[in-house]
Design a protein around this motif. Structure first.
Motif, PDB file in Angstrom:
ATOM      1  N   LEU A 146      43.432  43.294  33.169  1.00 20.77           N
ATOM      2  CA  LEU A 146      42.834  42.707  34.366  1.00 20.77           C
ATOM      3  C   LEU A 146      42.414  43.813  35.328  1.00 20.77           C
ATOM      4  N   THR A 148      42.542  43.851  38.535  1.00 16.64           N
ATOM      5  CA  THR A 148      43.289  43.853  39.788  1.00 16.64           C
ATOM      6  C   THR A 148      44.563  43.038  39.616  1.00 16.64           C
ATOM      7  N   TYR A 151      44.444  38.170  42.148  1.00 21.24           N
ATOM      8  CA  TYR A 151      43.420  37.366  41.490  1.00 21.24           C
ATOM      9  C   TYR A 151      43.703  35.873  41.651  1.00 21.24           C
ATOM     10  N   TYR A 175      32.934  35.290  47.779  1.00 14.86           N
ATOM     11  CA  TYR A 175      33.585  36.541  47.361  1.00 14.86           C
ATOM     12  C   TYR A 175      33.233  37.726  48.255  1.00 14.86           C
ATOM     13  N   TRP A 183      39.804  39.175  42.867  1.00 11.79           N
ATOM     14  CA  TRP A 183      38.889  38.771  41.802  1.00 11.79           C
ATOM     15  C   TRP A 183      39.187  37.346  41.356  1.00 11.79           C
ATOM     16  N   VAL A 185      39.705  35.398  37.924  1.00  7.68           N
ATOM     17  CA  VAL A 185      39.985  35.615  36.510  1.00  7.68           C
ATOM     18  C   VAL A 185      39.857  34.278  35.783  1.00  7.68           C
ATOM     19  N   ARG A 208      32.750  40.307  40.508  1.00  7.68           N
ATOM     20  CA  ARG A 208      34.200  40.205  40.601  1.00  7.68           C
ATOM     21  C   ARG A 208      34.737  38.960  39.910  1.00  7.68           C
ATOM     22  N   ALA A 227      49.270  35.141  39.689  1.00  9.22           N
ATOM     23  CA  ALA A 227      48.059  34.774  40.421  1.00  9.22           C
ATOM     24  C   ALA A 227      48.362  34.442  41.877  1.00  9.22           C
TER      25      ALA A 227
END
Length: 327
Positions: A146, A148, A151, A175, A183, A185, A208, A227
């Motif tokens: 990943l 970052t 997310y 964003y 980001w 995901v 992103r 997350a």
């Protein structure tokens, strides 16, 4: 298929399957012609939407009626078969088990099945979905590569009803105003091409956004737990396990307010109109920026998810099977 033998404990029941793997029309043909001969008049449990029309001494679990409500999302041949089979099967069998009150109501409206034949048995959440250690989360982030550790996660099979297009549009709206290390995901594999139509939203992605593809089971609990928030904007679900798994993992959750999702999450998730891109964008922004809201939903989510277990699902299912066998 699972055949339940009258008067014999659950661990003595036996599975009935083809001698070799079958797909498509061959699988349906085996189900409708060979399987009835192998049940020998005993009670049959068909746990996944279809079953042999020739067997009335049967309990069938119907998880949703997507082929009836939204055939445009599916392969036309698969949808046509299910639209033919489901109403006839539901009316013929001894009992129908379904996952939610929403799906029960759709079955009653679309198949003409008697209401007292349809039993709601909610699904459960696996105990492995729970808050994870920092070390386990960091390990999953590294293994999945990943970009970052901050997310928003979206997870599910990539098919039309999951509403990925509007989620991506909402992300496009917000964003630029978020910290650069936040980001979106998106995890999941494409749906079976024999069943689901393609998902064109994957052809052009906003900035992103990171696609993981299929995530191995061993990484899922940590992916959920790591997350900042979980987004599940599906427009149609017979139940919706991913939001429940996210809440059990301690992750604040955003869901669409349609179909079965409100009865699954209760007041433990943020709900928005899944057709309203601005509403989705505002929901995402709130979960990312509002620490107090995330903390509140985390606690509520853990409490709500604790009400669902596979043991309870199994017990309730077995009671339906026993009742059908006795009758």
């Amino acid at each position: 298929m699972l055949e339940i033998l009258d008067g014999i404990p659950l661990d003595k029941s036996r599975h009935v399957t083809p001698h070799r793997s079958l797909n498509g029309a061959r699988a349906h043909l085996w189900e409708q012609t060979v399987l009835p001969l192998r049940t020998r008049g005993q009670l049959l449990w068909s746990p996944s939407n279809t079953g042999p029309l020739a067997v009335s001494r049967q309990v069938v679990t119907i998880h949703d009626v997507v082929p009836i409500d939204h055939p445009e999302w599916l392969n036309p041949h698969f949808a046509a078969w299910c639209r033919f089979l489901t109403p006839k099967l539901a009316r013929r069998v001894a009992r129908v088990i379904t996952d939610s009150e929403f799906t029960k109501s759709r079955l009653l409206d679309t198949t003409g099945v008697a209401e007292d034949k349809v039993i709601v048995v909610p699904l459960g959440v696996d105990a492995r979905f729970c808050p994870q250690t920092i070390e386990d989360v960091e390990s999953a982030i590294q293994k999945l590569e990943l970009p970052t550790s901050r997310y928003v996660l979206s997870l599910g099979s990539l098919e039309p009803r999951k509403n990925l297009g509007r989620l991506l549009c909402a992300w496009e709206v917000i964003y630029r105003g978020l910290p650069e290390d936040v980001w979106l995901v998106v995890s999941g594999a494409k749906g079976n091409s024999l069943v689901f139509q393609d998902v064109p939203e994957l052809e052009s992605l906003p900035s992103r956004v990171f696609l993981t593809g299929h995530v191995p089971d061993e990484h899922l609990p940590s992916l959920y737990a790591g997350a900042m928030a979980f987004a599940y904007l599906s427009v149609y679900e017979g139940f919706g396990l991913p939001p429940l798994e996210a809440m059990a993992s301690g992750t604040p959750t955003l869901v669409g307010n349609r179909a079965s999702l409100p009865e699954v999450v209760g007041d433990a998730a943020l709900m928005v109109d899944p057709y309203d891109i601005e509403a989705i964008a505002e929901g995402l922004r709130s979960l990312i920026e509002d620490d107090a809201l995330r903390a509140l939903l985390r606690q509520k989510g853990l409490e709500r998810a604790a009400q669902f277990s596979w043991d309870r699902t199994a017990e309730q299912t077995w009671r339906v099977l026993q009742d059908a066998a006795e009758r």
